[in-house]
Enzyme design. Structure first.
Site, PDB file in Angstrom:
ATOM      1  N   TYR A  67      17.862 -32.532 -64.479  1.00  0.00           N
ATOM      2  CA  TYR A  67      18.947 -31.567 -64.320  1.00  0.00           C
ATOM      3  C   TYR A  67      19.409 -31.379 -62.879  1.00  0.00           C
ATOM      4  O   TYR A  67      20.339 -30.628 -62.623  1.00  0.00           O
ATOM      5  CB  TYR A  67      18.518 -30.200 -64.879  1.00  0.00           C
TER       6      TYR A  67
ATOM      7  N   ASP B 220      16.401 -26.452 -79.097  1.00  0.00           N
ATOM      8  CA  ASP B 220      17.427 -26.491 -80.150  1.00  0.00           C
ATOM      9  C   ASP B 220      16.803 -26.935 -81.473  1.00  0.00           C
ATOM     10  O   ASP B 220      17.135 -26.423 -82.541  1.00  0.00           O
ATOM     11  CB  ASP B 220      18.565 -27.452 -79.780  1.00  0.00           C
TER      12      ASP B 220
ATOM     13  N   LYS C  58       6.267 -37.218 -71.185  1.00  0.00           N
ATOM     14  CA  LYS C  58       6.476 -38.622 -71.578  1.00  0.00           C
ATOM     15  C   LYS C  58       5.778 -39.474 -70.523  1.00  0.00           C
ATOM     16  O   LYS C  58       6.351 -40.409 -69.949  1.00  0.00           O
ATOM     17  CB  LYS C  58       7.989 -38.912 -71.657  1.00  0.00           C
TER      18      LYS C  58
ATOM     19  N   ASP D 224       8.079 -37.391 -78.072  1.00  0.00           N
ATOM     20  CA  ASP D 224       8.602 -37.867 -79.364  1.00  0.00           C
ATOM     21  C   ASP D 224       7.674 -37.458 -80.500  1.00  0.00           C
ATOM     22  O   ASP D 224       8.126 -37.032 -81.573  1.00  0.00           O
ATOM     23  CB  ASP D 224       8.860 -39.384 -79.345  1.00  0.00           C
TER      24      ASP D 224
ATOM     25  N   ASP E  57      15.115 -28.423 -73.177  1.00  0.00           N
ATOM     26  CA  ASP E  57      16.469 -28.205 -73.682  1.00  0.00           C
ATOM     27  C   ASP E  57      16.580 -28.731 -75.113  1.00  0.00           C
ATOM     28  O   ASP E  57      17.068 -28.046 -76.019  1.00  0.00           O
ATOM     29  CB  ASP E  57      17.455 -28.945 -72.756  1.00  0.00           C
TER      30      ASP E  57
END
Ligand code: NAI
Length: 361
Positions: free
Chosen positions: A142, A256, A194, A228, A252
């Site tokens: 970001y 959601d 990750k 994942d 982020d």
């Protein structure tokens, strides 16, 4: 001669100090003004100490002033140190940089706290979800360090972006998350990364979070997951998670997804927390597709206001607000269209105010 004593009557005036809490209101774009008005109607119907200072930001402010974050509003936040923010438009692909991200950077709001709870029981939702995602809010992909590399006359032949993570930033968010978990009587933290592929960028995040976690051994269960796998596990068995600690971009996306598990973005609040400033908001965007139709769901911003009440140490008011929302959704079955109902924003808002007033009667 005897002199009669002089008597004086002193009338004591009761001086009561009314505590006020100034809050900067950031009006936003799309459904922003609608859900902000609904939220203010509810908060003003409660016995809160808030005094509002309202400003435009985002696309509308950009069109009017040339800046999506007007200086007057930033100065106001510097004074209030507390803001309630509606969603702001960010142009896709080009145009000005996200005003929401700039706000987080400007006030060093390094922690984004996104709680998710089941309010509505339906075949589309998971029951008994009660988890909190804590997202690092100022670093990673970001930071906006990106550019195109022209090749053979194509100005956009290659696009390159840099993610930047610092050990001190990782330590800061990890300490916040572990403290939050202990303070809120949580049992487990899952560090999501990750580090198998982005060995430096998210490897440093994992390494630092595990190091901070050692101080909390015995008080919290600590585990880590590759992002994942975490995304899949959230769909298969979300109740295995309690607090998730993750990086900016993964947070982020996963928040959601988590909102989807409990009924959608209309039920998802967030708090951007720094050392001395906090900005509360819905996690959703400006929902342009329904803007101006009077059907937006204001619950996420209302739940963000409940977080703000907790933040200013008014937990009873926060609980009252959450209880009124739950009663309207679950007992009165008054719901906006995104939640399968047919209530307009104003019908739903009026129902919450009725519930708040009846619980005082
Ligand atoms: P969005 O969250 O605005 O909308 C996604 C879907 O959810 C749409 O179908 C919308 O109608 C629905 N939805 C969202 N909130 C709702 C609500 N309160 N009531 C009923 N339905 C609701 O996401 P999208 O379309 O990706 O983004 C639109 C704009 O919002 C973009 O400019 C984006 O940059 C901005 N945005 C701003 C955020 C912020 O200010 N914190 C966060 C996310 C996006």
């Amino acid at each position: 001669m005897t002199v009669a004593p002089v008597t004086t009557t002193i009338i004591k005036k009761e001086v009561t100090t009314i505590k006020t809490t100034p809050v900067t209101l950031i009006e936003g774009d799309g459904i922003g003004p609608e859900i902000l008005d609904a939220t203010l109607d509810v908060l003003n119907a409660m016995d809160t100490s808030f005094v509002w200072h309202r400003f435009k930001a985002g696309m509308r402010a950009y069109e009017e002033t040339g800046d999506a974050l007007p200086g007057e509003m930033l100065d106001n936040i510097r004074q209030t140190r507390l803001a309630l923010k509606a969603p702001l438009t960010t142009p896709v692909g080009s145009g000005f940089r996200s005003a929401t991200v700039r706000l987080r950077e400007e006030f060093v709001l390094f922690a984004n706290v996104r709680p998710a709870r089941t309010y509505i029981h339906s075949p589309r939702n998971y029951d008994n979800i009660d988890l909190v995602l804590i997202r690092e809010n100022t670093e990673g992909l970001y930071v906006g360090v990106e550019h195109y590399i022209p090749i053979d006359g194509d100005p956009k032949a290659v696009a390159e972006a840099s993610g930047i993570i610092t050990r001190s930033g990782c330590r800061r968010i990890a300490e916040f998350a572990f403290d939050y978990a202990v303070r809120n009587h949580r049992k487990k933290i899952t560090i999501v990364h990750k580090a198998n592929i982005l060995k430096a960028l998210t490897g440093l995040f994992l390494e630092t979070a595990l190091e901070v976690g050692r101080k909390y051994e015995g008080r919290l269960e600590i585990e880590d997951r590759i992002v994942d796998n975490c995304a899949m596990q959230l769909v298969i068995n979300p109740n295995q998670f309690d607090v998730i600690l993750t990086t900016n971009m993964f947070g982020d996306i996963l928040s959601d997804e988590i909102a989807g598990l409990i009924g959608g973005l209309g039920l998802a609040p967030g708090g951007n927390i720094g050392r001395d400033t906090a900005i509360f908001e819905a996690i959703h965007g400006t929902a342009q597709d329904i803007a101006g139709k009077g059907i937006a769901n204001p619950t996420s911003l209302l739940l963000a206001s409940a977080m703000m009440l907790d933040h200013i140490r008014e937990p009873e008011l926060a609980t009252r607000l959450r209880n009124a929302i739950r009663a309207v959704l679950v007992e009165d079955h008054i719901r906006t269209i995104d939640l399968g109902g047919d209530a307009s924003t104003s019908t739903y808002t009026a129902a919450i105010i009725r519930r708040l007033q009846s619980d005082c009667a």
